[in-house]
Design a protein around this motif. Structure first.
Motif, PDB file in Angstrom:
ATOM      1  N   TYR A  25       0.783  -1.160  -0.063  1.00  0.00           N
ATOM      2  CA  TYR A  25      -0.033   0.027  -0.167  1.00  0.00           C
ATOM      3  C   TYR A  25       0.732   1.414   0.033  1.00  0.00           C
ATOM      4  CZ  TYR A  25      -3.773  -3.122   1.466  1.00  0.00           C
ATOM      5  OH  TYR A  25      -4.563  -4.333   1.688  1.00  0.00           O
ATOM      6  N   LEU A  26       0.514   2.397  -0.597  1.00  0.00           N
ATOM      7  CA  LEU A  26       1.040   3.452  -0.440  1.00  0.00           C
ATOM      8  C   LEU A  26       0.054   4.429   0.150  1.00  0.00           C
ATOM      9  CD1 LEU A  26       3.005   5.903  -1.294  1.00  0.00           C
ATOM     10  CD2 LEU A  26       2.082   6.146  -3.427  1.00  0.00           C
ATOM     11  N   ILE A  27       0.374   5.039   1.185  1.00  0.00           N
ATOM     12  CA  ILE A  27      -0.414   5.838   1.926  1.00  0.00           C
ATOM     13  C   ILE A  27       0.016   7.387   1.921  1.00  0.00           C
ATOM     14  CG2 ILE A  27      -1.278   6.414   4.255  1.00  0.00           C
ATOM     15  CD1 ILE A  27      -1.436   3.606   4.643  1.00  0.00           C
ATOM     16  N   ILE A  28      -0.491   8.323   1.559  1.00  0.00           N
ATOM     17  CA  ILE A  28       0.074   9.721   1.401  1.00  0.00           C
ATOM     18  C   ILE A  28      -1.167  10.480   2.504  1.00  0.00           C
ATOM     19  CG2 ILE A  28       0.212  11.984   0.253  1.00  0.00           C
ATOM     20  CD1 ILE A  28       0.608   9.986  -2.205  1.00  0.00           C
ATOM     21  N   ALA A  29      -0.397  10.983   3.576  1.00  0.00           N
ATOM     22  CA  ALA A  29      -0.993  11.851   4.473  1.00  0.00           C
ATOM     23  C   ALA A  29      -0.694  13.021   4.747  1.00  0.00           C
ATOM     24  CB  ALA A  29      -1.118  10.887   5.962  1.00  0.00           C
ATOM     25  N   ASP A  30      -1.392  13.953   5.337  1.00  0.00           N
ATOM     26  CA  ASP A  30      -1.327  15.284   5.821  1.00  0.00           C
ATOM     27  C   ASP A  30      -1.666  15.437   7.185  1.00  0.00           C
ATOM     28  OD1 ASP A  30      -1.286  18.042   6.122  1.00  0.00           O
ATOM     29  OD2 ASP A  30      -2.445  18.724   4.433  1.00  0.00           O
ATOM     30  N   SER A  31      -0.761  15.763   7.790  1.00  0.00           N
ATOM     31  CA  SER A  31      -0.991  15.860   9.370  1.00  0.00           C
ATOM     32  C   SER A  31      -1.944  17.081   9.852  1.00  0.00           C
ATOM     33  CB  SER A  31       0.510  16.124  10.174  1.00  0.00           C
ATOM     34  OG  SER A  31       1.107  17.351   9.724  1.00  0.00           O
ATOM     35  N   GLY A  32      -1.836  18.087   8.780  1.00  0.00           N
ATOM     36  CA  GLY A  32      -2.637  19.139   9.180  1.00  0.00           C
ATOM     37  C   GLY A  32      -1.948  20.097   9.877  1.00  0.00           C
ATOM     38  N   ILE A  33      -0.623  19.901  10.248  1.00  0.00           N
ATOM     39  CA  ILE A  33       0.072  20.775  10.759  1.00  0.00           C
ATOM     40  C   ILE A  33       0.932  21.782   9.850  1.00  0.00           C
ATOM     41  CG2 ILE A  33       2.304  21.274  12.267  1.00  0.00           C
ATOM     42  CD1 ILE A  33       1.408  18.674  13.709  1.00  0.00           C
ATOM     43  N   ARG A  34       0.850  23.037   9.806  1.00  0.00           N
ATOM     44  CA  ARG A  34       1.491  23.720   8.858  1.00  0.00           C
ATOM     45  C   ARG A  34       3.021  23.641   8.937  1.00  0.00           C
ATOM     46  NH1 ARG A  34      -1.122  28.636   6.648  1.00  0.00           N
ATOM     47  NH2 ARG A  34      -0.127  29.027   4.940  1.00  0.00           N
ATOM     48  N   GLY A  35       3.752  23.269   7.853  1.00  0.00           N
ATOM     49  CA  GLY A  35       4.881  22.886   7.816  1.00  0.00           C
ATOM     50  C   GLY A  35       5.733  24.034   7.265  1.00  0.00           C
ATOM     51  N   ARG A  36       7.226  23.867   7.039  1.00  0.00           N
ATOM     52  CA  ARG A  36       8.024  24.761   6.670  1.00  0.00           C
ATOM     53  C   ARG A  36       8.850  24.418   5.396  1.00  0.00           C
ATOM     54  NH1 ARG A  36       9.662  29.544   9.215  1.00  0.00           N
ATOM     55  NH2 ARG A  36      10.275  29.947   7.270  1.00  0.00           N
ATOM     56  N   THR A  37       7.905  23.834   4.341  1.00  0.00           N
ATOM     57  CA  THR A  37       8.573  23.347   3.246  1.00  0.00           C
ATOM     58  C   THR A  37       9.570  24.144   2.549  1.00  0.00           C
ATOM     59  OG1 THR A  37       6.274  22.511   2.622  1.00  0.00           O
ATOM     60  CG2 THR A  37       7.586  22.633   0.688  1.00  0.00           C
ATOM     61  N   ASP A  38       9.387  25.524   2.813  1.00  0.00           N
ATOM     62  CA  ASP A  38      10.299  26.504   2.148  1.00  0.00           C
ATOM     63  C   ASP A  38      11.790  26.557   2.488  1.00  0.00           C
ATOM     64  OD1 ASP A  38       9.317  27.528   4.715  1.00  0.00           O
ATOM     65  OD2 ASP A  38      10.072  29.425   4.295  1.00  0.00           O
ATOM     66  N   ILE A  39      11.997  25.915   3.933  1.00  0.00           N
ATOM     67  CA  ILE A  39      13.255  25.448   4.427  1.00  0.00           C
ATOM     68  C   ILE A  39      13.866  24.306   3.698  1.00  0.00           C
ATOM     69  CG2 ILE A  39      14.536  24.855   6.253  1.00  0.00           C
ATOM     70  CD1 ILE A  39      12.462  26.393   8.028  1.00  0.00           C
TER      71      ILE A  39
END
Length: 72
Positions: A25-39
């Motif tokens: 299985y491949l599971i893609i999940a979002d924690s809902g916590i705003r991240g810092r993708t820019d870093i």
């Protein structure tokens, strides 16, 4: 969204389900916590700008992987 098969997506084209014969299985999940993708993006950009071979090869392999799997 859930699907029994991966979906091949190209912007502006019709989505296509791809039969995939794997046991897992491949599971893609979002924690809902705003991240810092820019870093993370800036870190990778810096590695590439500094001609880090491992970083460049890794990015190139990420781009090739879907095509290899699609045609497998």
């Amino acid at each position: 969204m859930s699907s029994n098969y991966p979906i091949w997506f190209i912007h502006g084209k019709k989505n296509e389900q791809i039969p995939f014969n794997i046991n897992g299985y491949l599971i893609i999940a979002d924690s809902g916590i705003r991240g810092r993708t820019d870093i993370a993006v800036n870190y990778v950009r810096e590695l590439v700008n500094n001609k880090n071979k491992v970083a460049i090869d890794s990015i190139n392999n990420l781009g090739k992987a879907p095509l290899k799997l699609r045609n497998a």
